[in-house]
Motif scaffolding. Structure first.
Motif, PDB file in Angstrom:
ATOM      1  N   ASP A  36     -14.058 -13.867  -9.057  1.00 28.48           N
ATOM      2  CA  ASP A  36     -13.059 -13.646 -10.106  1.00 28.48           C
ATOM      3  C   ASP A  36     -13.710 -13.888 -11.467  1.00 28.48           C
ATOM      4  OD1 ASP A  36     -10.900 -13.526 -11.789  1.00 28.48           O
ATOM      5  OD2 ASP A  36     -10.025 -15.432 -11.139  1.00 28.48           O
ATOM      6  N   ASN A  38      -8.027  -9.020 -13.138  1.00 29.29           N
ATOM      7  CA  ASN A  38      -6.763  -8.350 -13.394  1.00 29.29           C
ATOM      8  C   ASN A  38      -6.858  -7.668 -14.756  1.00 29.29           C
ATOM      9  OD1 ASN A  38      -4.016  -7.619 -13.358  1.00 29.29           O
ATOM     10  ND2 ASN A  38      -3.506  -9.453 -14.531  1.00 29.29           N
ATOM     11  N   TRP A  98       0.826 -11.169 -12.691  1.00 28.87           N
ATOM     12  CA  TRP A  98      -0.339 -11.564 -11.905  1.00 28.87           C
ATOM     13  C   TRP A  98      -0.226 -13.032 -11.492  1.00 28.87           C
ATOM     14  CZ3 TRP A  98      -4.183 -11.419  -8.797  1.00 28.87           C
ATOM     15  CH2 TRP A  98      -5.293 -12.255  -8.910  1.00 28.87           C
ATOM     16  N   ARG A  99       0.044 -13.916 -12.438  1.00 28.79           N
ATOM     17  CA  ARG A  99       0.108 -15.340 -12.122  1.00 28.79           C
ATOM     18  C   ARG A  99       1.253 -15.644 -11.148  1.00 28.79           C
ATOM     19  NH1 ARG A  99      -2.361 -19.056 -15.544  1.00 28.79           N
ATOM     20  NH2 ARG A  99      -0.543 -20.437 -15.563  1.00 28.79           N
ATOM     21  N   SER A 113       2.775 -13.593  -9.064  1.00 34.54           N
ATOM     22  CA  SER A 113       2.578 -12.996  -7.747  1.00 34.54           C
ATOM     23  C   SER A 113       1.525 -13.755  -6.947  1.00 34.54           C
ATOM     24  CB  SER A 113       2.205 -11.518  -7.875  1.00 34.54           C
ATOM     25  OG  SER A 113       1.001 -11.347  -8.614  1.00 34.54           O
ATOM     26  N   VAL A 114       0.528 -14.304  -7.634  1.00 31.21           N
ATOM     27  CA  VAL A 114      -0.445 -15.148  -6.939  1.00 31.21           C
ATOM     28  C   VAL A 114       0.239 -16.388  -6.369  1.00 31.21           C
ATOM     29  CG1 VAL A 114      -2.404 -16.713  -7.315  1.00 31.21           C
ATOM     30  CG2 VAL A 114      -2.506 -14.375  -8.157  1.00 31.21           C
ATOM     31  N   SER A 118       2.290 -15.476  -3.363  1.00 29.13           N
ATOM     32  CA  SER A 118       1.494 -15.241  -2.150  1.00 29.13           C
ATOM     33  C   SER A 118       1.160 -16.556  -1.456  1.00 29.13           C
ATOM     34  CB  SER A 118       0.218 -14.468  -2.500  1.00 29.13           C
ATOM     35  OG  SER A 118      -0.768 -15.296  -3.103  1.00 29.13           O
ATOM     36  N   GLN A 119       0.912 -17.608  -2.242  1.00 25.30           N
ATOM     37  CA  GLN A 119       0.619 -18.903  -1.641  1.00 25.30           C
ATOM     38  C   GLN A 119       1.869 -19.546  -1.056  1.00 25.30           C
ATOM     39  OE1 GLN A 119      -2.105 -20.178  -0.908  1.00 25.30           O
ATOM     40  NE2 GLN A 119      -3.716 -19.670  -2.363  1.00 25.30           N
ATOM     41  N   TYR A 129      -2.694 -11.561  -0.371  1.00 24.42           N
ATOM     42  CA  TYR A 129      -2.527 -10.806  -1.615  1.00 24.42           C
ATOM     43  C   TYR A 129      -3.196  -9.444  -1.470  1.00 24.42           C
ATOM     44  CZ  TYR A 129      -1.490 -10.258  -6.534  1.00 24.42           C
ATOM     45  OH  TYR A 129      -0.947  -9.836  -7.721  1.00 24.42           O
ATOM     46  N   ALA A 167     -12.468 -18.164  -6.785  1.00 21.84           N
ATOM     47  CA  ALA A 167     -11.571 -18.230  -7.941  1.00 21.84           C
ATOM     48  C   ALA A 167     -12.193 -19.155  -8.981  1.00 21.84           C
ATOM     49  CB  ALA A 167     -10.200 -18.753  -7.524  1.00 21.84           C
ATOM     50  N   LEU A 184      -6.333 -20.435 -10.328  1.00 22.55           N
ATOM     51  CA  LEU A 184      -5.443 -19.387  -9.840  1.00 22.55           C
ATOM     52  C   LEU A 184      -6.062 -18.790  -8.579  1.00 22.55           C
ATOM     53  CD1 LEU A 184      -2.772 -18.113 -10.860  1.00 22.55           C
ATOM     54  CD2 LEU A 184      -4.137 -16.290 -11.868  1.00 22.55           C
ATOM     55  N   PRO A 216      -5.302 -16.693  -5.117  1.00 16.78           N
ATOM     56  CA  PRO A 216      -4.398 -15.944  -4.244  1.00 16.78           C
ATOM     57  C   PRO A 216      -4.561 -16.376  -2.781  1.00 16.78           C
ATOM     58  CG  PRO A 216      -5.763 -14.495  -5.624  1.00 16.78           C
ATOM     59  CD  PRO A 216      -6.353 -15.851  -5.706  1.00 16.78           C
TER      60      PRO A 216
END
Length: 401
Positions: A16, A53, A79-80, A82-83, A86-87, A93, A111, A115, A117
């Protein structure tokens, strides 16, 4: 979503690099320098793919632009959130990993900011600091809420954690009960561009930023934890003692900048403090070199780049004796309690009044800072990747079909 397939290899690492694309502070430096040196240091059996992203129209730095990449087109908040979702839900993700791996090569995701995913592959998380836990008042409430919910999940789900300082390592163990074996201390490095500048370059920079008198220097985003208020009160004491110095403050405006400006006015220092904002990167080494002293009275730092940058450029440093700063500064800087403006003024005064002490610090600084190298950071990171890939059982994780 542009995708460039990496060459066949034993291990594919997805790094990332979002901070290097979108930010301009310490996280950006870490992601960008690590990416550059991984490209140079990675063994032939490791392929590197950059992920970020692409929410702002920004792109990779030019020197990284030719590497394989994967991107997502979400705005920053989507983005933040949705991450985090997912957790919370334990749902892999989408869009980060390749949809198939026909040669069965292992994949690892790193990462580089706070942040992570949820992904069905081994993951590495770099933790820079836990400021939001130690000093929650120095974060916005929205960011504090996000991290309070997300960070424990990210830390628990990561297969390995890189801590950038021993202080951060201790915080992880104390606050989140992370097993020591899961945390890997890997120090960051200093760009070779930070070295004592030639006298002509120092003079040119002085003419631009402080032509009429000598200066003290602070470098970093203007936000409460940097503790500019103590530096301002120390400056007032130094002026009362007859020192003519200006305080030159370099860095972008963070949140709660207005109280700093109000403090300047309250202390009657309008003509003695210059807020230079962001400056070109090429100006920083001569700015450090030309400073009579660099101040870093921060309340908390996960690492503290300006301390080492200043030392590398031969500048005397006075910094606070808390968080990671004593660890990073070693015995070269002078250390003071972070909120004691009298102690800060006294330490700076010693440097200004004792040429031998200042000269010794200018000589020792570059030698000490040279120990912190990005190539060594990359080498240790590669070793962690390889160890994690060997430890991971391919049969226990599956890529999304």
């Amino acid at each position: 979503m542009p995708v460039t397939s990496p060459r066949p290899s034993t291990l594919q690492v997805i790094l990332d690099v979002g901070p290097a694309v979108h930010q301009g502070a310490g996280l950006s430096r870490y992601a960008g320098q690590l990416a550059r040196h991984l490209l140079a240091e990675a063994p032939p059996e490791m392929a590197l793919t950059f992920f970020y992203n692409a929410h702002s129209g920004h792109d990779l730095p030019q020197e990284l632009a030719q590497a394989p990449r994967r991107t997502l087109p979400l705005n920053q908040y989507a983005w933040r959130l949705s991450v985090l979702a997912s957790q919370l839900l334990g749902i892999p993700y989408p869009g980060i990993l390749p949809r198939s791996s026909p040669d069965s090569r292992p994949i690892l995701y790193h990462a580089t900011e706070h942040l992570l995913p949820y992904l069905p592959v081994p993951t590495v998380l770099t933790v820079h600091d836990l400021i939001f836990e130690r000093y929650p008042q120095h974060h916005t409430w929205t960011n504090r809420l996000f991290l309070r919910v997300g960070m424990p999940l990210f830390v628990r789900r990561a297969d390995a954690i890189i801590a950038v300082s021993r202080h951060t390592q201790r915080d992880l163990m104390e606050l989140y009960r992370v097993p020591p074996a899961k945390i890997h201390l890997i120090y960051q490095g200093i760009d070779p561009a930070f070295r004592p500048a030639p006298p002509a370059e120092v003079q040119r920079i002085r003419q631009r930023y402080s032509p009429d008198r000598p200066y003290l220097l602070m470098v970093g985003t203007l936000e409460p934890r940097k503790n500019h208020a103590t530096a301002l009160r120390a400056l007032l004491r130094l002026k009362q003692a007859g020192h003519p110095h200006r305080l030159l403050v370099v860095g972008g405006r963070g949140w709660l900048f207005e109280p700093i400006q109000e403090e300047v006015k309250r202390l009657g220092l309008e003509g003695d403090v210059t807020f230079a904002g962001y400056v070109p990167g090429a100006d920083l080494p001569p700015l450090y070199t030309g400073a009579d002293c660099v101040l870093m009275p921060s309340l908390y730092e996960g690492f503290g780049f300006p301390v080492l940058e200043a030392m590398a450029c031969g500048a005397p440093v006075v910094c606070s004796q808390v968080s990671s700063l004593p660890e990073v500064a070693g015995d070269v800087a002078m250390l003071v309690p972070p909120t004691d403006d009298a102690a800060l003024a006294a330490a700076v005064g010693q440097i200004l009044q004792e040429p031998e002490r200042a000269a010794a610090m200018r000589t020792q600084g570059p030698l000490y800072a040279a120990r912190f190298r990005w190539d060594e950071c990359a080498r240790q990171t590669v070793a962690l990747y390889q160890a994690l890939a060997q430890k991971s059982k391919p049969s226990s994780r599956h890529l999304p079909s």
